[in-house]
Each structure stands twice: as C-alpha cells, then as structure tokens.
Write a protein that holds these residues in place. Structure first.
Motif, PDB file in Angstrom:
ATOM      1  N   GLY A 135       0.811  -1.212   0.000  1.00  0.00           N
ATOM      2  CA  GLY A 135       0.000   0.000   0.000  1.00  0.00           C
ATOM      3  C   GLY A 135       0.846   1.266   0.000  1.00  0.00           C
ATOM      4  N   ALA A 136       0.160   2.396   0.163  1.00  0.00           N
ATOM      5  CA  ALA A 136       0.824   3.695   0.148  1.00  0.00           C
ATOM      6  C   ALA A 136       0.159   4.615   1.162  1.00  0.00           C
ATOM      7  CB  ALA A 136       0.756   4.310  -1.250  1.00  0.00           C
ATOM      8  N   ALA A 137       0.948   5.432   1.815  1.00  0.00           N
ATOM      9  CA  ALA A 137       0.455   6.308   2.875  1.00  0.00           C
ATOM     10  C   ALA A 137      -0.188   7.557   2.298  1.00  0.00           C
ATOM     11  CB  ALA A 137       1.598   6.698   3.805  1.00  0.00           C
ATOM     12  N   THR A 138      -1.412   7.838   2.717  1.00  0.00           N
ATOM     13  CA  THR A 138      -2.025   9.124   2.429  1.00  0.00           C
ATOM     14  C   THR A 138      -1.613  10.098   3.533  1.00  0.00           C
ATOM     15  OG1 THR A 138      -4.032   8.693   3.707  1.00  0.00           O
ATOM     16  CG2 THR A 138      -4.012   7.964   1.392  1.00  0.00           C
ATOM     17  N   GLU A 139      -2.003  11.366   3.362  1.00  0.00           N
ATOM     18  CA  GLU A 139      -1.637  12.384   4.339  1.00  0.00           C
ATOM     19  C   GLU A 139      -2.245  12.133   5.714  1.00  0.00           C
ATOM     20  OE1 GLU A 139      -1.105  14.121   0.280  1.00  0.00           O
ATOM     21  OE2 GLU A 139      -2.616  12.864   1.264  1.00  0.00           O
ATOM     22  N   ASP A 140      -3.297  11.338   5.795  1.00  0.00           N
ATOM     23  CA  ASP A 140      -3.937  11.033   7.074  1.00  0.00           C
ATOM     24  C   ASP A 140      -3.396   9.764   7.725  1.00  0.00           C
ATOM     25  OD1 ASP A 140      -5.632  13.260   6.859  1.00  0.00           O
ATOM     26  OD2 ASP A 140      -7.079  12.122   5.661  1.00  0.00           O
ATOM     27  N   PHE A 141      -2.418   9.165   7.110  1.00  0.00           N
ATOM     28  CA  PHE A 141      -1.840   7.927   7.621  1.00  0.00           C
ATOM     29  C   PHE A 141      -1.110   8.208   8.933  1.00  0.00           C
ATOM     30  CE2 PHE A 141       1.014   4.220   7.541  1.00  0.00           C
ATOM     31  CZ  PHE A 141       0.169   3.241   7.060  1.00  0.00           C
ATOM     32  N   PRO A 142      -1.163   7.269   9.909  1.00  0.00           N
ATOM     33  CA  PRO A 142      -0.434   7.490  11.169  1.00  0.00           C
ATOM     34  C   PRO A 142       1.066   7.684  10.937  1.00  0.00           C
ATOM     35  CG  PRO A 142      -1.934   5.615  11.353  1.00  0.00           C
ATOM     36  CD  PRO A 142      -1.905   5.999   9.908  1.00  0.00           C
ATOM     37  N   LEU A 143       1.668   8.541  11.738  1.00  0.00           N
ATOM     38  CA  LEU A 143       3.106   8.754  11.657  1.00  0.00           C
ATOM     39  C   LEU A 143       3.789   7.717  12.551  1.00  0.00           C
ATOM     40  CD1 LEU A 143       3.336  12.661  11.786  1.00  0.00           C
ATOM     41  CD2 LEU A 143       2.790  11.141   9.864  1.00  0.00           C
ATOM     42  N   ARG A 144       4.661   6.906  11.951  1.00  0.00           N
ATOM     43  CA  ARG A 144       5.314   5.811  12.671  1.00  0.00           C
ATOM     44  C   ARG A 144       6.807   5.754  12.336  1.00  0.00           C
ATOM     45  NH1 ARG A 144       0.499   1.447  11.279  1.00  0.00           N
ATOM     46  NH2 ARG A 144      -0.981   2.133  12.881  1.00  0.00           N
ATOM     47  N   PRO A 145       7.537   6.808  12.646  1.00  0.00           N
ATOM     48  CA  PRO A 145       8.965   6.837  12.313  1.00  0.00           C
ATOM     49  C   PRO A 145       9.746   5.820  13.126  1.00  0.00           C
ATOM     50  CG  PRO A 145       8.419   8.666  13.761  1.00  0.00           C
ATOM     51  CD  PRO A 145       7.112   8.017  13.396  1.00  0.00           C
ATOM     52  N   THR A 146      10.836   5.330  12.556  1.00  0.00           N
ATOM     53  CA  THR A 146      11.625   4.290  13.227  1.00  0.00           C
ATOM     54  C   THR A 146      13.044   4.719  13.569  1.00  0.00           C
ATOM     55  OG1 THR A 146      12.367   3.370  11.115  1.00  0.00           O
ATOM     56  CG2 THR A 146      10.324   2.472  12.049  1.00  0.00           C
ATOM     57  N   VAL A 147      13.505   5.862  13.063  1.00  0.00           N
ATOM     58  CA  VAL A 147      14.871   6.325  13.325  1.00  0.00           C
ATOM     59  C   VAL A 147      14.805   7.750  13.874  1.00  0.00           C
ATOM     60  CG1 VAL A 147      15.901   4.839  11.572  1.00  0.00           C
ATOM     61  CG2 VAL A 147      15.167   7.147  10.954  1.00  0.00           C
ATOM     62  N   PRO A 148      15.843   8.198  14.588  1.00  0.00           N
ATOM     63  CA  PRO A 148      15.807   9.537  15.183  1.00  0.00           C
ATOM     64  C   PRO A 148      15.557  10.656  14.173  1.00  0.00           C
ATOM     65  CG  PRO A 148      17.566   8.264  16.183  1.00  0.00           C
ATOM     66  CD  PRO A 148      17.031   7.432  15.052  1.00  0.00           C
ATOM     67  N   TYR A 149      16.147  10.569  12.984  1.00  0.00           N
ATOM     68  CA  TYR A 149      15.890  11.609  11.980  1.00  0.00           C
ATOM     69  C   TYR A 149      14.405  11.700  11.664  1.00  0.00           C
ATOM     70  CZ  TYR A 149      14.961  13.382   7.322  1.00  0.00           C
ATOM     71  OH  TYR A 149      14.390  14.032   6.254  1.00  0.00           O
ATOM     72  N   ALA A 150      13.795  10.573  11.299  1.00  0.00           N
ATOM     73  CA  ALA A 150      12.387  10.585  10.929  1.00  0.00           C
ATOM     74  C   ALA A 150      11.505  10.990  12.103  1.00  0.00           C
ATOM     75  CB  ALA A 150      11.975   9.205  10.403  1.00  0.00           C
ATOM     76  N   ALA A 151      11.881  10.575  13.315  1.00  0.00           N
ATOM     77  CA  ALA A 151      11.103  10.957  14.502  1.00  0.00           C
ATOM     78  C   ALA A 151      11.153  12.466  14.720  1.00  0.00           C
ATOM     79  CB  ALA A 151      11.636  10.230  15.732  1.00  0.00           C
ATOM     80  N   SER A 152      12.328  13.075  14.495  1.00  0.00           N
ATOM     81  CA  SER A 152      12.434  14.520  14.679  1.00  0.00           C
ATOM     82  C   SER A 152      11.613  15.261  13.636  1.00  0.00           C
ATOM     83  CB  SER A 152      13.904  14.950  14.612  1.00  0.00           C
ATOM     84  OG  SER A 152      14.444  14.829  13.315  1.00  0.00           O
ATOM     85  N   LYS A 153      11.540  14.720  12.417  1.00  0.00           N
ATOM     86  CA  LYS A 153      10.715  15.356  11.390  1.00  0.00           C
ATOM     87  C   LYS A 153       9.229  15.159  11.676  1.00  0.00           C
ATOM     88  CE  LYS A 153      11.756  17.295   8.293  1.00  0.00           C
ATOM     89  NZ  LYS A 153      12.008  18.756   8.122  1.00  0.00           N
ATOM     90  N   ALA A 154       8.840  13.986  12.135  1.00  0.00           N
ATOM     91  CA  ALA A 154       7.441  13.764  12.486  1.00  0.00           C
ATOM     92  C   ALA A 154       7.012  14.706  13.601  1.00  0.00           C
ATOM     93  CB  ALA A 154       7.229  12.308  12.904  1.00  0.00           C
ATOM     94  N   ALA A 155       7.883  14.869  14.606  1.00  0.00           N
ATOM     95  CA  ALA A 155       7.569  15.785  15.700  1.00  0.00           C
ATOM     96  C   ALA A 155       7.424  17.209  15.194  1.00  0.00           C
ATOM     97  CB  ALA A 155       8.658  15.707  16.772  1.00  0.00           C
ATOM     98  N   SER A 156       8.317  17.622  14.292  1.00  0.00           N
ATOM     99  CA  SER A 156       8.235  18.986  13.771  1.00  0.00           C
ATOM    100  C   SER A 156       6.993  19.173  12.907  1.00  0.00           C
ATOM    101  CB  SER A 156       9.499  19.345  12.985  1.00  0.00           C
ATOM    102  OG  SER A 156       9.648  18.547  11.832  1.00  0.00           O
ATOM    103  N   ASP A 157       6.574  18.132  12.189  1.00  0.00           N
ATOM    104  CA  ASP A 157       5.313  18.206  11.434  1.00  0.00           C
ATOM    105  C   ASP A 157       4.140  18.488  12.370  1.00  0.00           C
ATOM    106  OD1 ASP A 157       6.921  17.374   9.354  1.00  0.00           O
ATOM    107  OD2 ASP A 157       5.685  15.632   8.825  1.00  0.00           O
ATOM    108  N   LEU A 158       4.098  17.756  13.468  1.00  0.00           N
ATOM    109  CA  LEU A 158       2.984  17.909  14.408  1.00  0.00           C
ATOM    110  C   LEU A 158       3.007  19.269  15.086  1.00  0.00           C
ATOM    111  CD1 LEU A 158       2.975  14.328  15.969  1.00  0.00           C
ATOM    112  CD2 LEU A 158       1.431  15.253  14.226  1.00  0.00           C
TER     113      LEU A 158
END
Length: 338
Positions: A135-158
C-alpha cells in the motif's frame, strides 16, 4: 501585493533549487536565505542566484530567536527547509537532530504566530510514515517513524500543524520522497555512488538490496512545494511523489549503467540498523487539488546528475574530507554554483 519570502536552509540541496525557482518569478519582490552553512549547506549551491538584486543571504541558525524574529517580521511567507537530514548521522547525533528539527521549527513558528505571515510551508519527508510492506500512505496515515531523523521530522510536522489549529498560523506541510539531482551532498546514496565510481572506488550495498525507495527529481519536488506555497490549504499536509520506485539493487544497476560501470564495482555489506524495507506515498491529493504532475523521468534525471558530478569535481571532492568550520559571513562572495 508582492511576495517577500524567507527560505530557511536555502543554501542546502533542495532549498537552493527552490530559491532559484522563486527568483525567476516576477511577482516575488525579495527572497532572503537563512542558512547556518553547516557541512551540508554551501554558499556555492546558490551560485548565479547572487546575480539577482532580489536575493539576500544571512548566515545564522534557526535556533537564534532574535535573528529569526528580525527576519520573519520582514517577510510575507516562510518556506522552511532547514534541517538535519542524514539518517546515519542521526544514530549518533540524535540530540542535534531534535534541537534543529523540532526546536528550530518551533522558533520559526513562534515568530510567524507573533508577526502574522501570510503562509508558512514546512518541508518534510515520507520517512515520517515509517515502513509499509504494502500500500501507500495518504496524508492522514499514522506517523510511525523508526529512526531519530524521521522521529524529529514527524515531531516537527505535528508542532507545525498545531500552530495552525492553536494560533491560526497558515501552515502547510509537504512530505516528499527521496530527492536526487545536481548539487546534492555526497553522503546521500546517488551522489555517493556516482562520486565513488568517478574516483574508481567500490560501491557498498547494504543487506540484500531489497529496500524500496521512491526517487523524485529535486525540480519536481520544488514545483510541488511552490504549488503548496501558492495554493495549499492552511492546516493541510501534501505528499509530493510520483518519481520512480526502485529497490536499492535496481537503483545501483541504473547508476552503474549511467556511469558505464559493471557489477564488479559492487560489494555487499551487512544491513545498517533500522533500515526500513519500503516507503510509499499516495500523492493523489496534490495532483487533484493543486494540479501537480512530476515532469522528470528517472533515466534522463540521473544522466544529467552524473554529468554534473563529472563536470564539477571541485564542488564535491572537498566534501569527502572532514568538514571544515563554517566560513564567516564577512568572507562570503558570489561564487560559481550549480
């Protein structure tokens, strides 16, 4: 009313391409670049942009609240690229990633809330969605980062979206897939492999090479970001994709072909930690709402990229050494660029 835009991280890879795009518009009165010129930001990336009287450059950090206030209040829009972005570095510099990507974003948003900008575009990544086997993530898909970089970007998005809901800041978030093109730092896989081949060095492929990424030319991403800047709905996120899905092994094969090399140059090494198996985004929202369509095919884009690295060794070869200290603002001139 003419637009005046503050572009953070505008001397970086994607940011510099976007700045040049803005400067070509007649309705843009001024573009100010704020960049700390860390190891991945280079004044040379802006190159001929310095010929434009509309461009101003400021060396500084998005964590400097006084400087950020001074700049934000003089602009109608903010496009926020500045970030620590290399996954492997985030494994041993997680604190720096959190400071720059989360606290830096907060500093900008806080100024935008107080000074009332007309638009704030926060530039993010598909990695915030984490791995998807299908499948593919839409903009409403849950944010589930697995590495510190992606987690920091997910946090900044929120944080960014919270400033729309809480303070009414007209924020949009863009999330793109992997970018490639001229001027990218050779720590990233495409320029790393290209420059290694140009230096007759082996390529190292992690694991079995099955990891899947979507590759989007930097100019297509910048086109999507500009559409969001012009017409994006505040409070919304927009996925920017539509490039080419490749396993890392397939990507390696394309680069070998583009460079006239063969598989003898490739060495397999153990997989790195937390190497997500597949990223995938649904980008139908930006296509439907804003008319976005990518224009660059991968073969042509990679061929142009290889040609740029072949023609500009003076731009990338020094970056393979230990990073030097940032140059002082007083030493900055208008160098040749991309």
């Amino acid at each position: 009313m003419e637009e005046t835009t503050l572009v953070t991280g505008g001397a970086g890879f994607i940011g510099s391409h976007f700045v040049k795009r803005l400067l070509r518009r007649e309705d843009v009165a001024r573009v100010t670049v704020l960049d700390a010129l860390t190891y991945a930001g280079h004044i040379e990336n802006l190159g001929e942009a310095f010929l434009s009287p509309k461009l101003a450059f400021v060396q500084g950090s998005i964590l400097d609240a006084i400087l950020v206030d001074e700049l934000v209040q003089r602009h109608t829009a903010v496009v926020h690229f500045a970030a620590e972005s290399h996954v492997d570095r985030s494994f041993y510099e997680a604190g720096n990633f959190l400071a720059a990507n989360v606290l830096g974003t907060h500093t900008l948003l806080d100024a935008a809330a107080r000074f009332g900008v007309d638009k704030f575009v926060h530039v993010s990544t598909d990695e915030v969605y984490g791995p998807l086997e299908t499948g593919a993530a839409t903009e409403d898909f849950p944010l589930r980062p697995t590495v510190p970089y992606a987690a920091s970007k997910a946090a900044s998005d929120l944080v960014a979206l919270s400033y729309f809901h809480t303070y009414g800041v007209p924020v949009c978030v863009t999330r793109s897939s992997n970018n490639y093109g001229p001027c990218q730092h050779p720590e990233k896989i495409i320029p790393l492999f290209v420059t290694n081949l140009l230096k007759s060095r082996p390529l190292t492929l992690h694991g079995d090479g099955r990891h899947v990424r979507n590759w989007l030319h930097v100019e297509d991403n910048c086109a999507g970001i500009e559409l969001v800047l012009r017409g994006g709905t505040p409070g919304e996120a927009y996925n920017i994709g539509g490039g080419t899905d490749l396993t890392n092994r397939e990507l390696t094969g394309r680069i070998l072909t583009a460079c006239g090399a063969d598989w003898d140059a490739v060495t397999y090494v153990p997989d790195r930690r937390s190497n997500d198996i597949r990223y995938a985004m649904d980008w139908s929202k930006i296509a439907h709402d804003l008319g976005y369509q990518p224009q660059r095919d991968f073969e042509t884009g990679v061929a142009e990229t290889v040609a740029w690295y072949h023609a500009n060794p003076g731009r990338w070869a020094p970056l393979l050494r230990t990073p030097a200290a940032p140059q002082s603002q007083s030493s900055i001139t208008a160098p040749a660029g991309c």
